[in-house]
Design a protein around this motif. Structure first.
Motif, short mmCIF file in Angstrom:
data_model
loop_
_atom_site.label_atom_id
_atom_site.label_comp_id
_atom_site.label_asym_id
_atom_site.label_seq_id
_atom_site.Cartn_x
_atom_site.Cartn_y
_atom_site.Cartn_z
N LEU A 31 2.50 -30.91 -56.22
CA LEU A 31 2.56 -30.13 -54.97
C LEU A 31 2.74 -31.08 -53.79
O LEU A 31 2.25 -32.22 -53.84
CB LEU A 31 1.21 -29.44 -54.71
CG LEU A 31 0.64 -28.47 -55.70
CD1 LEU A 31 -0.86 -28.30 -55.48
CD2 LEU A 31 1.34 -27.13 -55.52
N GLY A 32 3.34 -30.57 -52.74
CA GLY A 32 3.35 -31.34 -51.50
C GLY A 32 1.93 -31.57 -50.99
O GLY A 32 1.60 -32.65 -50.47
N THR A 33 1.08 -30.57 -51.14
CA THR A 33 -0.31 -30.69 -50.68
C THR A 33 -1.02 -31.82 -51.42
O THR A 33 -1.79 -32.58 -50.81
CB THR A 33 -1.06 -29.35 -50.92
OG1 THR A 33 -0.30 -28.29 -50.35
CG2 THR A 33 -2.44 -29.37 -50.31
N THR A 76 1.60 -26.13 -37.46
CA THR A 76 2.08 -26.53 -38.78
C THR A 76 1.51 -25.58 -39.81
O THR A 76 0.72 -24.67 -39.48
CB THR A 76 1.67 -27.99 -39.09
OG1 THR A 76 2.15 -28.35 -40.41
CG2 THR A 76 0.16 -28.20 -39.07
N PHE A 77 1.89 -25.80 -41.07
CA PHE A 77 1.32 -25.03 -42.17
C PHE A 77 -0.07 -25.59 -42.49
O PHE A 77 -0.32 -26.79 -42.34
CB PHE A 77 2.25 -25.14 -43.37
CG PHE A 77 1.80 -24.35 -44.56
CD1 PHE A 77 1.65 -22.98 -44.49
CD2 PHE A 77 1.50 -24.98 -45.76
CE1 PHE A 77 1.21 -22.24 -45.58
CE2 PHE A 77 1.09 -24.26 -46.85
CZ PHE A 77 0.93 -22.89 -46.77
N THR A 101 -1.24 -29.22 -44.13
CA THR A 101 -1.33 -30.51 -43.43
C THR A 101 -2.80 -30.83 -43.15
O THR A 101 -3.28 -31.94 -43.43
CB THR A 101 -0.55 -30.47 -42.10
OG1 THR A 101 0.73 -29.90 -42.30
CG2 THR A 101 -0.42 -31.86 -41.51
N ILE A 107 4.31 -34.18 -38.28
CA ILE A 107 5.04 -33.25 -39.16
C ILE A 107 6.48 -33.18 -38.66
O ILE A 107 6.70 -33.01 -37.45
CB ILE A 107 4.41 -31.84 -39.10
CG1 ILE A 107 2.94 -31.92 -39.48
CG2 ILE A 107 5.16 -30.86 -40.00
CD1 ILE A 107 2.01 -31.64 -38.33
N ASP A 154 4.35 -35.99 -42.70
CA ASP A 154 4.46 -34.73 -43.44
C ASP A 154 5.93 -34.33 -43.39
O ASP A 154 6.41 -33.75 -42.40
CB ASP A 154 3.57 -33.65 -42.84
CG ASP A 154 3.61 -32.36 -43.66
OD1 ASP A 154 4.61 -32.15 -44.38
OD2 ASP A 154 2.65 -31.55 -43.56
N ALA A 173 7.40 -32.39 -45.59
CA ALA A 173 7.53 -31.26 -46.52
C ALA A 173 8.78 -30.42 -46.23
O ALA A 173 9.34 -29.81 -47.13
CB ALA A 173 6.28 -30.38 -46.45
N GLN A 174 9.18 -30.38 -44.94
CA GLN A 174 10.31 -29.51 -44.57
C GLN A 174 11.56 -30.30 -44.21
O GLN A 174 12.48 -29.75 -43.63
CB GLN A 174 9.88 -28.66 -43.35
CG GLN A 174 8.62 -27.86 -43.59
CD GLN A 174 8.29 -26.90 -42.45
OE1 GLN A 174 8.98 -26.86 -41.44
NE2 GLN A 174 7.24 -26.12 -42.62
N SER A 212 7.57 -31.66 -50.03
CA SER A 212 7.27 -30.49 -50.87
C SER A 212 8.56 -29.98 -51.50
O SER A 212 9.61 -29.99 -50.86
CB SER A 212 6.67 -29.37 -50.01
OG SER A 212 6.68 -28.14 -50.73
N LYS A 228 11.93 -24.50 -50.03
CA LYS A 228 12.26 -25.71 -49.27
C LYS A 228 13.74 -26.07 -49.42
O LYS A 228 14.42 -25.57 -50.33
CB LYS A 228 11.38 -26.88 -49.73
CG LYS A 228 9.90 -26.66 -49.47
CD LYS A 228 9.59 -26.66 -47.97
CE LYS A 228 8.12 -26.77 -47.65
NZ LYS A 228 7.44 -25.48 -47.50
N GLU A 230 6.36 -25.07 -58.38
CA GLU A 230 5.81 -25.97 -57.36
C GLU A 230 6.22 -27.41 -57.65
O GLU A 230 6.50 -27.78 -58.79
CB GLU A 230 4.28 -25.89 -57.39
CG GLU A 230 3.71 -24.48 -57.26
CD GLU A 230 3.59 -24.01 -55.82
OE1 GLU A 230 3.84 -24.81 -54.89
OE2 GLU A 230 3.27 -22.82 -55.62
N GLY A 231 6.21 -28.22 -56.61
CA GLY A 231 6.49 -29.65 -56.79
C GLY A 231 6.30 -30.39 -55.48
O GLY A 231 6.32 -29.78 -54.40
N TYR A 237 4.82 -20.61 -37.05
CA TYR A 237 3.75 -19.89 -37.72
C TYR A 237 3.11 -18.97 -36.70
O TYR A 237 3.11 -19.30 -35.51
CB TYR A 237 2.75 -20.89 -38.31
CG TYR A 237 3.44 -21.69 -39.43
CD1 TYR A 237 3.51 -21.17 -40.70
CD2 TYR A 237 4.05 -22.90 -39.14
CE1 TYR A 237 4.16 -21.90 -41.71
CE2 TYR A 237 4.70 -23.61 -40.14
CZ TYR A 237 4.76 -23.10 -41.42
OH TYR A 237 5.44 -23.78 -42.40
C1 LIG Z 1 4.58 -28.61 -43.18
C2 LIG Z 1 4.11 -28.45 -44.58
N1 LIG Z 1 3.18 -29.28 -45.07
C3 LIG Z 1 2.73 -29.19 -46.33
C4 LIG Z 1 3.20 -28.22 -47.19
C5 LIG Z 1 2.59 -28.11 -48.55
O1 LIG Z 1 3.49 -28.22 -49.59
P1 LIG Z 1 3.22 -27.46 -50.98
O2 LIG Z 1 3.38 -26.01 -50.74
O3 LIG Z 1 4.29 -28.02 -51.87
O4 LIG Z 1 1.87 -27.84 -51.44
C6 LIG Z 1 4.19 -27.34 -46.74
C7 LIG Z 1 4.82 -26.33 -47.63
O5 LIG Z 1 4.42 -25.30 -47.92
C8 LIG Z 1 4.65 -27.45 -45.40
O6 LIG Z 1 5.57 -26.61 -44.92
#
Ligand SMILES: Cc1ncc(COP(=O)(O)O)c(C=O)c1O
Length: 314
Positions: A5-7, A31-32, A35, A77, A103, A105-106, A127, A132, A139-140, A256
Motif C-alpha cells: 500500500l502507499g500508506t 490531503t488524504f 498522509t 504532498i 507523499d 501517491a498522486q 500509491s 491512481k 492495492e499497491g 477533499y
Molecule cells: C495523497 C495520498 N497519500 C497517501 C495515499 C495512500 O495510498 P494507499 O491508498 O495506496 O494506501 C493516497 C491514496 O489513496 C493519497 O492520495
C-alpha cells in the motif's frame, strides 16, 4: 521498492527516517487521511501548516513557525499530481535539520524543475491504488530512496524484519506487494508516459476553455510538470454546479471535502475551525473534473463547455 500500500510505504518511510513516539511531523491538512495516519502509526504527532492557495500544496513559508524541538520530518504532498515547492522545502529542512518524506501517491512521473518527484527528499511514497495514474488491479505502493540505510531498513521492515531467510533482526511488518499486482504494474508502467501525456493534453484544453470562465484554477509553474491525477477547479455554489453537471451526464468529485484538522479522526489534536483558513476554503470550493487518458476530445469539450455554461464567464 514495492509495498502492499502507499500508506505502508509512508509508514515505513517515516520509521526509516527515525520518526519515533513523541516526535512531530509537519504536513498540510489538505490531503488524504493516509498522509497523517502514517505519522500517527509511528506514535508521532501530525503538525499541520496551511497551503499556498495558488497551488493547493503545502506553503513552505509557513513551515518554520510550526517547528518545535520535537519536529523530526516534513511530508510535502504532490497533491493532484502537481509537485510541491521542493527547493524551498528542502532548504528549510536542511537549515532546521529536518528530514523530508515526499507523499508522491498522486504524482507518478511528475517533474519538479526537471527532476522527477520521488528523488527530491530522503525518501518518497507512491500509491498504486486502482484510481491512481499508475494503478494496480488491487492495492499497491512503493518507497523510493537514494539512501542505502533507508533502503536496507525498509526492505527488512517490509517483510517481518528479515535480513536473510528466517533471520528476523527486529519485529517488522508484512507490507509486501502481492506478486500479481507487481506483474500488472510492470506491464502498465510501459504505458505511463503515454497516459500522462494525454492527461496533460486534456489539462491544457481545460485551461484554454476556462481562461474566461468564472472559476479558479491552480497555478502550474512553467518550470514543473504536473501529471494531473486530478484536474481541480475552485467554484462558488459547488453543490449546484455538481448537480447541473450531473444533469448533463458529467460526474464530478471533491478532493477533499474536509481538511484533516477538522476530521473526527484528528479531533484529539484540538485544532479549532479557522486554524488553516486557506485549506478550509479550498475544501469548500474545490471540484474535480473528469480526467483520464481514455477521454475523447468530444468528452473533454463537453465537460469544458458545460462547466463554462454553468458557472458563466468573467
Ligand atoms: C495523497 C495520498 N497519500 C497517501 C495515499 C495512500 O495510498 P494507499 O491508498 O495506496 O494506501 C493516497 C491514496 O489513496 C493519497 O492520495
Amino acid at each position: 521498492m514495492a509495498f502492499s500500500l502507499g500508506t505502508a510505504a509512508l509508514h515505513l518511510g517515516l520509521l526509516a527516517l527515525g520518526v519515533q513516539p513523541g516526535d512531530e511531523v509537519i504536513t498540510c491538512p489538505n490531503t488524504f487521511l493516509a498522509t497523517a495516519e502514517a505519522i500517527t502509526y509511528c506514535g508521532a504527532r501530525p503538525v499541520f501548516v496551511d497551503i499556498d492557495p495558488s497551488t493547493a500544496n503545502l506553503d513552505p513559508v509557513r513551515i518554520a513557525r510550526a517547528v518545535t524541538p520535537r519536529t523530526r520530518a516534513i511530508i510535502p504532498i504532490h497533491l493532484y499530481g502537481r509537485p510541491a515547492d521542493m527547493d524551498a522545502i528542502r532548504s528549510i529542512a536542511e537549515n532546521l535539520k529536518l528530514l523530508v518524506l515526499e507523499d508522491a501517491a498522486q504524482a507518478h512521473g511528475a517533474r519538479y524543475r526537471g527532476r522527477r518527484v520521488g528523488g527530491l527528499g530522503q525518501a518518497a511514497a507512491f500509491s498504486f491504488y486502482p484510481s491512481k495514474n499508475l494503478g494496480a488491479y488491487g492495492e499497491g505502493g512503493a518507497l523510493t530512496t537514494n539512501d542505502d540505510s533507508i533502503a536496507k531498513y525498509a526492505r527488512a521492515a517490509r517483510s517481518h524484519g528479515q535480513t536473510a531467510r528466517y533471520e528476523h533482526e527486529f519485529v517488522g511488518y508484512n507490507y509486501r506487494m502481492q506478486g500479481f499486482q507487481g506483474a500488472v504494474l510492470r506491464i502498465k508502467l510501459h504505458y505511463l508516459d503515454r497516459w500522462t501525456a494525454r492527461r496533460q493534453e486534456i489539462a491544457r484544453e481545460y485551461r484554454r476553455v476556462f481562461a474566461s470562465a468564472k472559476l479558479g484554477v491552480p497555478n502550474d509553474s512553467p518550470h514543473d510538470e504536473s501529471v494531473y491525477h486530478q484536474f481541480v477547479v475552485f467554484v462558488n455554489n459547488r453543490n449546484s454546479v455538481m448537480s447541473q453537471l450531473a444533469a448533463r451526464g458529467i460526474e464530478s468529485a471533491i478532493h477533499y471535502p474536509r481538511p484533516l484538522h477538522l476530521q473526527p479522526a484528528y479531533s484529539s489534536l484540538a485544532y479549532p475551525p479557522c486554524s488553516f483558513p486557506l485549506s478550509e476554503r479550498a475544501c469548500d470550493h474545490v471540484l474535480s473534473l473528469p480526467i483520464y487518458p481514455g477521454m475523447t476530445p468530444d468528452q473533454v469539450a463537453h465537460v469544458a463547455t458545460s462547466l463554462v455554461r454553468v458557472v458563466g464567464t468573467k
